[in-house]
Write a protein that holds these residues in place. Structure first.
Motif, short mmCIF file in Angstrom:
data_model
loop_
_atom_site.label_atom_id
_atom_site.label_comp_id
_atom_site.label_asym_id
_atom_site.label_seq_id
_atom_site.Cartn_x
_atom_site.Cartn_y
_atom_site.Cartn_z
N GLU A 60 0.65 -0.85 -0.18
CA GLU A 60 0.05 -0.21 -0.35
C GLU A 60 0.38 2.00 0.09
OE1 GLU A 60 -4.44 -2.17 3.23
OE2 GLU A 60 -1.56 -0.75 3.90
N ASP A 108 -1.47 -0.12 14.37
CA ASP A 108 -1.53 0.46 13.59
C ASP A 108 -1.62 2.21 13.57
OD1 ASP A 108 -2.82 2.16 10.69
OD2 ASP A 108 -4.93 1.16 10.67
N LEU A 110 -1.31 4.71 11.66
CA LEU A 110 -2.44 5.92 11.39
C LEU A 110 -3.74 4.70 10.45
CD1 LEU A 110 -3.37 8.30 9.63
CD2 LEU A 110 -2.67 8.92 11.80
N ASP A 111 -4.12 5.21 11.28
CA ASP A 111 -5.55 3.90 10.22
C ASP A 111 -6.78 5.58 9.50
OD1 ASP A 111 -7.77 1.81 10.39
OD2 ASP A 111 -8.72 3.37 11.45
N GLY A 112 -6.54 4.85 8.53
CA GLY A 112 -7.77 5.89 7.40
C GLY A 112 -7.48 6.80 7.01
N SER A 113 -5.54 6.36 6.21
CA SER A 113 -5.22 7.02 5.36
C SER A 113 -5.57 7.43 4.73
CB SER A 113 -3.18 6.26 4.63
OG SER A 113 -3.40 5.77 5.82
N ASN A 202 -18.24 -0.66 3.24
CA ASN A 202 -18.71 -0.10 1.94
C ASN A 202 -19.53 -0.40 0.96
OD1 ASN A 202 -17.03 1.14 -1.19
ND2 ASN A 202 -15.66 1.05 0.02
N TRP A 236 -19.99 5.16 6.74
CA TRP A 236 -18.90 5.05 6.48
C TRP A 236 -18.32 5.75 6.38
CZ3 TRP A 236 -17.15 0.38 6.51
CH2 TRP A 236 -15.77 -0.28 6.04
N ALA A 238 -14.80 5.28 6.66
CA ALA A 238 -13.86 5.38 5.44
C ALA A 238 -12.21 4.90 6.38
CB ALA A 238 -13.58 5.72 4.79
N SER A 239 -12.56 5.26 7.80
CA SER A 239 -11.10 4.92 8.96
C SER A 239 -12.02 4.06 10.04
CB SER A 239 -11.02 5.82 9.53
OG SER A 239 -10.88 6.12 10.38
N TYR A 256 -16.05 -5.38 7.26
CA TYR A 256 -14.73 -4.90 6.17
C TYR A 256 -14.90 -6.87 5.58
CZ TYR A 256 -12.83 -2.58 2.16
OH TYR A 256 -12.91 -1.97 1.45
P1 AHG Z 1 -5.20 2.15 6.89
O1 AHG Z 1 -4.95 3.59 6.76
O2 AHG Z 1 -4.64 1.89 8.23
O3 AHG Z 1 -4.72 1.58 6.02
O4 AHG Z 1 -6.67 1.41 6.88
C1 AHG Z 1 -7.78 1.76 6.00
C2 AHG Z 1 -9.01 0.70 6.22
C3 AHG Z 1 -9.80 1.00 7.34
O5 AHG Z 1 -9.18 1.28 8.18
C4 AHG Z 1 -11.27 1.32 6.99
O6 AHG Z 1 -11.84 1.12 7.26
C5 AHG Z 1 -11.00 0.85 5.22
O7 AHG Z 1 -9.68 0.18 4.86
C6 AHG Z 1 -11.78 1.89 4.32
O8 AHG Z 1 -11.28 1.05 2.92
P2 AHG Z 1 -12.07 1.48 1.80
O9 AHG Z 1 -11.33 2.19 1.11
O10 AHG Z 1 -11.95 0.02 1.47
O11 AHG Z 1 -13.00 2.50 1.95
#
Ligand code: AHG
Ligand code: MN
Ligand code: MN
Length: 328
Positions: A60, A108, A110-113, A202, A236, A238-239, A256
């Motif tokens: 990633e 982790d 930083l989650d939700g980068s 998602n 949603w 995304a974090s 997920y």
């Molecule tokens: P990270 O930023 O640590 O890679 O984690 C992101 C994860 C999680 O936090 C979130 O629920 C999911 O990925 C979001 O996924 P989509 O981009 O499919 O929405």
């Protein structure tokens, strides 16, 4: 304990009645997160927005803040004499701290980068295990199931910076007071309602889902006219940190799931850095957490960067989704 008690005092008092509580390490993690919060708040002013131009072990793209947060945690926690070694979503191998330390820290950073650049909530997730022997820690020492966690939690960097943790004696919540620089107690023994009308997934992946997930979401979408006989709302962020935080505050279910895009990949989220710590919090708050068929915290841990499918939140909803996966 009374509202406004500092996290340091709260943890130190807990450690007096339960010496198993990794008090000094939890305080080190909280201090690291205060430093991360400062960077997050500065954003573009600190030049931390955007991609770092590198990739992590999972392939990633790393954001600048992924690396900054990782370095802050390594630096702040590495000095803690109770810590033997650390493992991070952003590092291929483990990072040794102090050979005499009895704990292992996973995070982790930083989650939700994907939310960083658009000023939406992000977080740090952590999990603490006990080293099972004397001497230096190896990667194998980290391969313990979620059941073995001695503490877990997260810090959400949102409108407020809030720390939520458990040591297996309920879930406690603290908000960072910028006047004093302390995390102060806002809620104790958080409980999630067993029922909910809110789900988080998602939806853009719908065409790739497996049948049980499709069935559950279809039934939610059918609303009051459908078999569930109630209207559902969807969120949603995304974090995962922000989505789990909402569920701890007002119930809901987060998914997920495994999907058909890459059938060999068990899921997107990471067992050790995301799913296990969040499952520990959710179960401590009376909720449930499964990979579809099985309880996440009972899954064997085979690899540091192992992925897993996740369904967690309000107990009755998670039980229903599990039932669909088991073909009942
Ligand atoms: P990270 O930023 O640590 O890679 O984690 C992101 C994860 C999680 O936090 C979130 O629920 C999911 O990925 C979001 O996924 P989509 O981009 O499919 O929405
Ligand atoms: Mn994450
Ligand atoms: Mn991350």
């Amino acid at each position: 304990m009374s509202q406004g008690t500092t996290f340091t005092k709260y943890i130190s008092d807990c450690a007096k009645s339960n010496p198993e509580v990794p008090a000094s390490l939890l305080i080190s993690v909280a201090n690291a997160c205060k430093l991360i919060a400062k960077q997050v708040e500065q954003g573009a002013l600190a030049g931390i927005i955007g991609s770092a131009g590198s990739g992590n072990v999972q392939g990633e793209t790393q954001q600048k803040l992924d690396i900054i947060s990782n370095d802050i945690l390594l630096e702040a926690c590495g000095k803690d004499m109770t810590l033997a070694a650390m493992a991070s979503e952003e590092m291929e191998t483990i990072f040794p701290a102090n050979d005499a330390g009895q704990f292992l820290l996973l995070f982790d950073p930083l989650d939700g980068s994907s939310n960083i650049d658009v000023n939406v909530s992000i977080g740090t997730i952590f999990s603490i295990l006990k080293k099972q022997h004397q001497g230096p820690a190896s990667e194998k020492d980290f391969l313990q199931s979620g059941n073995a966690q001695v503490a877990a939690g997260y810090v959400v960097y949102g409108p407020q910076t809030t720390l939520v943790y458990t040591t297996g004696q309920g879930v406690q919540m603290f908000t960072l007071d910028h006047e004093t620089g302390e995390f102060l107690l806002i809620k104790e023994n958080i409980q999630i309602s067993a029922d909910t009308k809110e789900f988080a997934i998602n939806m853009s992946n719908m065409r790739h889902w497996d049948e049980p997930v499709k069935r559950y979401v279809d039934e939610c979408l059918a609303g009051v006219e459908g078999t569930r006989q109630k209207d559902f709302n969807m969120r949603w962020i995304a974090s995962m940190v922000a989505d789990v935080h909402r569920i701890l505050c007002r119930g809901g279910v987060f998914m997920y799931p495994w999907d058909k895009r890459d059938p060999k990949k068990p899921g997107k989220l990471r067992l050790m850095y995301e799913a296990n710590p969040m499952s520990f919090l959710i179960e401590q708050a009376g909720g449930a957490s499964v990979n579809g068929k099985e309880r996440i915290m009972s899954l064997p841990s085979e690899q540091l960067h192992q992925r897993v499918s996740v369904v967690l939140g309000s107990k009755n909803e998670v039980d229903l989704i599990q039932k669909y996966h088991l073909g009942k």
